[in-house]
Design a protein around this motif. Structure first.
Motif, PDB file in Angstrom:
ATOM      1  N   ARG A  64       0.753  -1.429  -0.408  1.00  0.00           N
ATOM      2  CA  ARG A  64       0.296   0.059   0.095  1.00  0.00           C
ATOM      3  C   ARG A  64       0.414   1.616  -0.281  1.00  0.00           C
ATOM      4  N   SER A  66       1.953   4.930  -0.105  1.00  0.00           N
ATOM      5  CA  SER A  66       1.728   6.426   0.052  1.00  0.00           C
ATOM      6  C   SER A  66       1.750   6.999  -1.562  1.00  0.00           C
ATOM      7  N   ASP A  67       0.982   8.400  -1.057  1.00  0.00           N
ATOM      8  CA  ASP A  67       1.065   9.084  -2.569  1.00  0.00           C
ATOM      9  C   ASP A  67       2.014   9.814  -2.457  1.00  0.00           C
ATOM     10  N   PHE A  88      -2.156   6.246  -9.867  1.00  0.00           N
ATOM     11  CA  PHE A  88      -3.217   6.861  -7.700  1.00  0.00           C
ATOM     12  C   PHE A  88      -3.797   6.832  -7.730  1.00  0.00           C
ATOM     13  N   ARG A  92      -4.203   4.538  -5.158  1.00  0.00           N
ATOM     14  CA  ARG A  92      -4.973   4.057  -3.707  1.00  0.00           C
ATOM     15  C   ARG A  92      -6.177   3.304  -4.037  1.00  0.00           C
ATOM     16  N   ARG A  95      -6.179   0.542  -2.322  1.00  0.00           N
ATOM     17  CA  ARG A  95      -5.458  -0.278  -0.286  1.00  0.00           C
ATOM     18  C   ARG A  95      -6.610  -0.569   0.185  1.00  0.00           C
TER      19      ARG A  95
END
Length: 289
Positions: A64, A66-67, A88, A92, A95
């Motif tokens: 997962r 992160s941005d 993205f 996302r 996740r």
């Protein structure tokens, strides 16, 4: 079972890595290379990640990011803005828990949209989220052929483009570009719902029977909204060059209207008008609907 979005994310990363060469990112090629594009460890180095972590992302394992990690990977792979948004979106979604079954019912075209189609004085069609041909107007019928000649489940722009019985269309110089546009739109639809049965059916069939489709699908190109120019080779009137644009219709994700236009007063507009007149005359003489 791996997460469907994680699998799609891994496939996308591998495709983007495969298109880069060391010199594209300021690295020395070094000795003999076993891969055409960058190595995983090179992408990890450029993004400031461990090779193991990046490898797990490509393998679709439960990672997962992160941005900030996604932004670093996007920079390392040289993604453009639409590819970055696609990255993205997939990450996302990966996740979150595996999504429950979404809305997989039939797509419907509102009556207001059908009325709009009828009053448009230019070829226009409505495409579903997976490029199914849902509605069309008489000028589209004249330009593209009569959809009534195909079973409803075959009325799909990708299935029609890769239909071996229609290979005459491939003589158009922009055939591959148009195919990539439609494939890119399908990629966006798959990103919205990787397990949708219609996407699985269309992509699965074409992957089995078309090496050409497999090659283009493996590029993982994405198209969020499409416009361009297409040459239609019509024996009755000659070549017609038209601009085409897509317009989203209500719904998320929803259908789009694909509209073909010519500059008013141009030779292409005259040929299109003549084609529509010839088609209307034939249908009237034959008692068509």
């Amino acid at each position: 079972m791996s997460h469907p979005y994680a699998r799609e994310l891994g496939d996308f990363l591998r495709a983007r890595r495969g298109r880069l060469r060391p010199r594209d990112v300021g690295l020395e090629p070094g000795g003999r290379r076993k891969v055409a594009g960058l190595r995983r460890e090179e992408v990890a180095l450029l993004a400031g990640l461990s090779t193991d972590y990046y490898q797990r992302m490509e393998q679709g394992r439960e990672v997962r990011p992160s941005d900030d990690v996604l932004a670093a990977i996007a920079g390392a792979l040289g993604l453009d803005e639409k590819e970055r948004r696609h990255l993205f979106t997939l990450a996302r979604a990966a996740r979150r828990p595996v999504p429950a079954r979404g809305d997989h019912g039939p797509e419907r075209v509102p009556e207001g949209t059908r009325r709009l189609l009828r009053v448009l004085d230019t070829p226009a069609v409505v495409l579903g989220r997976h490029l199914d041909l849902l509605a069309w107007n008489p000028m589209a019928r004249a330009l593209l052929g009569d959809p009534d000649g195909h079973p409803p489940e075959r009325l799909n722009m990708l299935l029609l483009m890769f239909d071996d019985a229609l290979t005459g269309q491939r003589s158009c110089p922009d055939w591959e570009r148009q195919a990539l546009d439609y494939i890119g739109m399908m990629r966006v639809a798959v990103a919205a719902d990787p397990t949708h049965p219609r996407a699985t059916a269309v992509v699965g069939e074409l992957s089995i029977r078309s090496a050409e489709f497999r090659r283009l699908w493996a590029r993982h190109d994405v198209r969020e909204s499409v416009s361009g120019t297409k040459t239609f080779r019509v024996p009755e009137v000659g070549d017609i060059v038209l601009d085409w644009d897509t317009y989203p219709l209500p719904g998320h994700p929803g259908p789009v209207m694909l509209v073909f236009t010519a500059d008013p007063g141009s030779a292409d507009a005259d040929r299109l008008r003549l084609l529509a007149s010839l088609h209307a005359t034939r249908r009237h003489a034959g008692g068509g609907r």
